[in-house]
Design a protein around this motif. Structure first.
Motif, mmCIF file in Angstrom:
data_model
loop_
_atom_site.group_PDB
_atom_site.id
_atom_site.type_symbol
_atom_site.label_atom_id
_atom_site.label_comp_id
_atom_site.label_asym_id
_atom_site.label_seq_id
_atom_site.Cartn_x
_atom_site.Cartn_y
_atom_site.Cartn_z
ATOM 1 N N HIS A 1 0.798 -1.079 -0.169
ATOM 2 C CA HIS A 1 -0.118 0.045 -0.072
ATOM 3 C C HIS A 1 0.922 1.250 -0.103
ATOM 4 O O HIS A 1 1.833 1.306 0.915
ATOM 5 C CB HIS A 1 -0.987 0.051 1.324
ATOM 6 C CG HIS A 1 -1.781 1.310 1.324
ATOM 7 N ND1 HIS A 1 -2.904 1.306 0.707
ATOM 8 C CD2 HIS A 1 -1.489 2.581 1.646
ATOM 9 C CE1 HIS A 1 -3.589 2.690 0.908
ATOM 10 N NE2 HIS A 1 -2.481 3.324 1.461
ATOM 11 N N SER B 1 -6.462 3.511 -5.209
ATOM 12 C CA SER B 1 -7.261 3.084 -3.913
ATOM 13 C C SER B 1 -7.648 3.983 -2.867
ATOM 14 O O SER B 1 -7.798 3.492 -1.878
ATOM 15 C CB SER B 1 -6.572 1.819 -3.408
ATOM 16 O OG SER B 1 -5.357 2.128 -2.902
ATOM 17 N N THR C 1 -2.554 -0.090 -4.407
ATOM 18 C CA THR C 1 -2.520 -1.160 -3.867
ATOM 19 C C THR C 1 -1.886 -2.225 -4.565
ATOM 20 O O THR C 1 -2.689 -2.617 -5.795
ATOM 21 C CB THR C 1 -4.004 -1.859 -3.617
ATOM 22 O OG1 THR C 1 -4.630 -0.816 -2.827
ATOM 23 C CG2 THR C 1 -3.992 -2.894 -2.583
ATOM 24 N N ALA D 1 -8.954 -2.650 -4.939
ATOM 25 C CA ALA D 1 -8.155 -1.078 -5.054
ATOM 26 C C ALA D 1 -9.291 -0.106 -4.962
ATOM 27 O O ALA D 1 -9.416 0.667 -4.126
ATOM 28 C CB ALA D 1 -7.108 -1.311 -5.828
ATOM 29 N N ARG E 1 -11.708 0.487 -2.246
ATOM 30 C CA ARG E 1 -11.371 1.107 -1.085
ATOM 31 C C ARG E 1 -11.460 2.714 -1.167
ATOM 32 O O ARG E 1 -12.252 3.127 -0.176
ATOM 33 C CB ARG E 1 -9.794 0.734 -1.089
ATOM 34 C CG ARG E 1 -9.283 1.584 0.277
ATOM 35 C CD ARG E 1 -7.835 1.371 0.609
ATOM 36 N NE ARG E 1 -7.266 1.960 1.892
ATOM 37 C CZ ARG E 1 -6.924 3.232 1.819
ATOM 38 N NH1 ARG E 1 -7.009 3.850 0.758
ATOM 39 N NH2 ARG E 1 -6.371 3.825 3.033
#
Ligand code: FAD
Length: 693
Positions: free
Chosen positions: A298, A455, A468, A554, A557
C-alpha cells in the motif's frame, strides 16, 4: 410486477441508443463536411509546423507505405514496427511507422492508389480505442455511412488500399471491436482491404502466433496487388548508433535516464502526462499481507504542487526502472558491459524513424530506463537475431527456434526466458557481440508505465493517491528461475528503502532507486494520472454493488472511503455492498481494519461479504457469495444499483458477468438469455462498469 422497472430501464436504454444512433451521424455530416475540403485542411495543418498531413509526409519522404498503430501497452506499436521493417527488407516497400495521434484523416479520399496504409489497432477495455486512437476512431466512425444513415452514396475511399490487424482479448465482450469497426467503415466507404483483417487474441494467449499466421498470406496478397517482388531479406539497421568518446557521461547534455529535456535540465514542469512523468514523493508505504512469502504494497503517492488531479476511480501510471541484475545480464551477454557508460548518439537513419528514447545517452541508461529487457521474447525476434549468432551452430539452433512454433514454446515460453537469458543459454555465456545495438532498439519494446487503480478517494485526499499492488513473483514448473515483475519489485525495493531496511534488496535485484543523477533520491517515483470512466454515481444515495477480489478491491477502497466521508458529513448514502475474496482471513485480507472503521460511519448501509478460498474444505470465491445473496442483489438492481467489477479479466470478471445474468433470470423468472440481455443493457447504460486487467 417485478418486471416493470426492469423493462422500463431496458426500453429507455434502447430508446436512448436509437436516438444517439440517428443523431450522431447527421450531426457529424453537417458539422464536418466529410471529404469536402481536403486541400484547405492540408494547408491548414502544414502551417502549424509539424505536418499532420500523411499524404504530404509520404511524398516528402519518398514512402509508399505507412503503418499506423493504435497502441496502449506497446504491443501494437511493436507489431507496426515489425511490419514496416519486414515490408522494407522482404518486399522493398518504402515504409514508415506512424502514431495515429500524429495525423489527420480528412484527406484519406486523396490517398494515392499506388500507396498502402496499414492499421495495427488494439482494442482497449470495453471495446474502446486506445488513448492515441480516440480522434482517429471518432472520425472514421462518424464517416461510416452505415452509421450515419447515409446509405449508398458516393464511395470517397475507392482509391484507398489498406491492411488491418487487431489486437484484442476474447474475454471481453467487444472482442477486437476496433479493427472490426474500422474495417467495416473503410469498406463501406469503398476502400479495398488487402488480405484478411487479422485478429490476435490475448485472452487465449495466442497473440504472437495469430500475428505470425496472419501476416504471411497478407504479404502474398499485398505483393500481388502492388506488383512487389520478394527478395532475400537483408538486415538494414533503422537507427544509427554512434559512440561518442568526446562526451563524458556526466556532461549536462547527456541523458542518463531522464525522460525528456525539462527533466534533464532539472526544470521539469507540467502538464504531466503519458509523455512527461511527475517525479512524485512516496509519502508513505506499508506491507498489507501478513504472510512471509507474498507481498502486497500500500503506497501513498503525493501529488501536491504538481497540478495533477484525479477523481475516485482513476488510474495512476508508474514508470518503472529495470532491475540492476537484469541490466547487468543484458549488457554482459551482448558484450556491452565494459563500455556501459560510453555515451552514444542514436539517430533514425530515415527521417520517419522515431528514436524511442532521448539521446545522447549511454548503453546503461538506455537499457535501464527505456527498454523492456525483462519481457517475454517474440519468435520473430529470435529469427532476426539468429544471423548475428556467435557461431554457425548457435545460428542453426536459433533459426530452428525461430521457425518452429512448438520448439519455440518448449525452449523459450515454458522456461519464461527474457532475451538476455535466452542468449546466455544459447551461447553458454559467450557474448553476442555481433548484434548491432540498433537491432535491440528495434526488437525490444519501449518500457511501458504500469497502471494501478487508485485505491483512495479524491474527496478525502485530493493530493494523495493510494496504490494497492501485489508484488509479482511467478515460477513456472519448467523455468530455471522465478520471474520478478519489473514495476512491483521496484516499488517493493522503494518501500524497503523507506523503512531504512538494512538489507533493502532480498532478491539481489539491485534497483537504481536514486534515479538518474540522484533525481529520485528521498523515495520518489515517476508517475502520471490516467482518467477513467469507472465512477461512482454522482448521487451518493444510489445503491452500489462492488465485486473486487484480491487487488481488484483497490478502487473500492476509494469508493467506500468516499461514501464513509459523505456519511460523516451528514449526506444520505445508499446501500454500499462489497464482495471481497482472498485466500485466508489471516494472510491476505486487504484493509480488514479500515472496513471496520468505515462501517462505523456507514452503519447498515455498508455490507461486506467475504470469500476465503483456502479456509475450508471447499474453495469459496466471490461468485459463491454473489449467488448466496442473489435476492438482495436483484432487489438493489431494481432500485437502479450500479454494479462494479474490478480485477482479473480472464476468469473472474467474465464469470461474474454471466453469473449476474443468471441471477437476474432466476430471481425474475426469466429465461437465461433475457437475463444476459439485462446485463448488456446495464453495460450500455453504464450501470455495469468494469475495471479489469
Ligand atoms: P511485469 O514485469 O510487467 O510482469 C507481469 C507478468 O508477466 C509476470 O508476473 C509474469 O507472469 C509475466 N512475465 C514477465 N516477464 C516474463 C517473461 N520473460 N517470460 C514469461 N512471463 C513473463 N495491479 C495491482 O496489483 N493493483 C492494481 O490496482 C492494478 N490496477 C490495474 C489497472 C489497470 C487498468 C491495468 C491495466 C492493470 C492494473 N494492474 C494492477 C496490473 C499492473 O498494471 C501490472 O501489470 C502488475 O503490477 C505487474 O507489473 P510488473 O511490472 O510488476 O510485472
Amino acid at each position: 410486477a417485478q418486471l416493470d422497472t426492469l423493462d422500463l430501464v431496458v426500453l429507455a436504454v434502447l430508446l436512448l441508443g436509437t436516438i444517439a444512433y440517428f443523431t450522431k451521424g447527421t450531426y457529424w455530416a453537417v458539422a464536418k463536411d466529410p471529404y469536402g475540403n481536403s486541400l484547405a485542411h492540408a494547408n491548414g495543418a502544414a502551417k502549424k509546423g509539424k505536418s499532420r498531413n500523411i499524404i504530404e509526409k509520404l511524398e516528402e519522404s519518398g514512402k509508399n507505405c505507412v503503418v499506423f498503430y493504435g497502441s496502449q501497452t506497446g504491443t501494437a506499436e511493436d507489431y507496426a514496427s515489425r511490419l514496416a521493417k519486414e515490408g522494407q527488407s522482404r518486399f522493398g516497400l518504402k515504409t514508415m511507422v506512424a502514431d495515429l495521434e500524429d495525423y489527420d484523416y480528412e484527406n484519406l479520399d486523396t490517398f494515392p492508389s499506388d500507396k498502402v496504409a496499414f492499421f495495427v489497432l488494439a482494442t482497449y477495455g470495453e471495446g474502446e480505442p486506445t488513448d492515441n486512437a480516440v480522434d482517429f476512431y471518432e472520425f472514421v466512425h462518424a464517416e461510416d455511412p452505415s452509421f450515419s444513415g447515409e446509405g449508398d452514396g458516393e464511395k470517397p475511399l475507392s482509391n484507398f488500399k489498406f491492411v488491418a490487424f487487431g489486437l484484442g482479448n476474447n474475454t471481453y465482450e467487444h472482442y477486437n471491436s476496433m479493427v472490426r469497426n474500422v474495417n467495416k467503415a473503410f469498406e463501406a466507404l469503398g476502400a479495398t482491404r488487402i488480405g484478411a483483417a487479422g485478429e490476435g487474441d490475448d485472452g487465449a494467449g495466442t497473440m504472437e502466433e495469430d500475428f505470425l499466421a496472419w501476416k504471411e498470406p497478407m504479404w502474398t496478397a499485398l505483393a500481388e496487388s502492388m506488383g512487389l517482388e520478394e527478395r532475400e531479406a537483408v538486415y538494414e539497421p533503422v537507427f544509427d548508433v554512434v559512440e561518442r568518446p568526446d562526451l563524458d557521461p556526466e556532461e549536462d547534455q547527456v541523458y542518463l535516464g531522464e525522460p525528456n529535456k525539462n527533466h534533464l535540465e532539472g526544470t521539469s514542469k507540467g502538464p504531466y502526462n503519458a509523455n512527461n512523468p511527475y517525479i512524485a514523493p512516496i509519502a508513505e508505504s506499508r506491507e498489507i499481507f501478513t504472510v512471509k512469502d507474498r507481498n502486497c504494497l500500500h503506497m501513498e503517492i503525493d501529488l501536491s504542487g504538481s497540478n495533477l488531479s484525479y477523481t475516485t476511480g482513476d488510474h495512476v501510471a508508474v514508470w518503472p526502472t529495470n532491475a540492476g541484475k537484469e541490466v547487468d545480464r543484458f549488457l554482459t551477454i551482448t558484450g556491452l558491459a565494459p563500455k556501459r557508460h560510453t555515451v552514444i548518439s542514436v539517430k533514425g537513419l530515415d527521417p520517419t524513424a522515431k528514436v524511442p528514447f532521448p539521446s545522447p545517452t549511454t548503453y546503461d541508461a538506455a537499457v535501464r530506463y527505456h527498454m523492456e529487457v525483462c519481457a517475454p521474447v517474440s519468435r520473430q525476434f529470435v529469427s532476426t537475431i539468429a544471423q548475428f549468432s556467435p557461431n554457425d551452430e548457435i545460428k542453426a539452433e536459433m533459426t530452428r527456434i525461430g521457425n518452429d512454433k512448438d520448439y519455440f514454446h518448449e525452449i523459450v515460453i515454458e522456461r519464461s526466458l527474457n532475451i538476455a537469458q535466452l542468449l546466455e543459454i544459447m551461447s553458454n555465456g559467450e557474448p553476442w557481440s555481433k548484434v548491432p545495438f540498433s537491432l535491440f532498439i528495434e526488437g525490444i519494446h519501449k518500457i511501458q508505465p504500469r497502471y494501478y487503480s487508485i485505491s483512495s478517494s479524491s474527496l478525502v485526499q485530493k493530493d494523495k493517491v493510494s496504490v494497492t499492488a501485489v508484488v509479482e513473483s511467478t515460477h513456472k514448473p519448467n523455468a530455471p528461475h522465478i520471474v520478478k515483475g519489473v514495476t512491483t519489485n521496484y516499488l517493493l525495493a522503494l518501500k524497503q528503502k523507506q523503512y531504512g531496511d538494512p538489507d533493502p534488496d532480498p532478491h539481489g535485484l539491485n534497483y537504481a532507486l536514486n534515479g538518474p543523477r540522484n533525481k529520485y533520491d528521498g523515495i520518489h517515483v515517476p508517475v502520471h494520472i490516467r482518467h477513467s470512466n469507472f465512477k461512482l454515481p454522482s448521487d451518493p444515495s444510489k445503491p452500489v454493488i462492488m465485486v473486487g477480489p484480491g487487488t481488484g478491491v483497490a478502487p473500492f477502497r476509494g469508493f467506500v472511503q468516499e461514501r464513509a466521508a459523505q456519511a460523516r458529513a451528514g449526506e444520505k448514502v445508499g446501500k454500499t455492498v462489497l464482495f471481497f475474496g482472498c485466500r485466508r482471513r489471516t494472510e491476505d485480507f486487504l484493509y480488514e481494519k479500515e472496513w471496520e472503521q468505515w462501517k462505523q460511519d456507514l452503519g447498515d448501509s455498508f455490507e461486506l461479504h467475504t470469500a476465503f478460498s483456502r479456509e475450508g474444505p471447499n474453495k469459496v470465491y466471490v461468485q459463491h457469495k454473489l449467488q448466496e445473496n442473489a435476492k438482495e442483489i436483484n432487489e438493489l438492481l431494481q432500485q437502479k444499483a450500479y454494479f462494479y467489477v474490478c480485477g482479473d479479466a480472464a476468469n473472474m470478471a467474465r464469470e461474474v458477468n454471466s453469473l449476474l445474468g443468471k441471477i437476474i433470470a432466476e430471481q425474475r423468472g426469466l429465461p437465461e438469455s433475457k437475463g444476459e440481455d439485462v446485463v448488456k443493457a446495464m453495460r450500455a447504460a453504464n450501470q455495469y462498469q468494469e475495471d479489469v486487467w
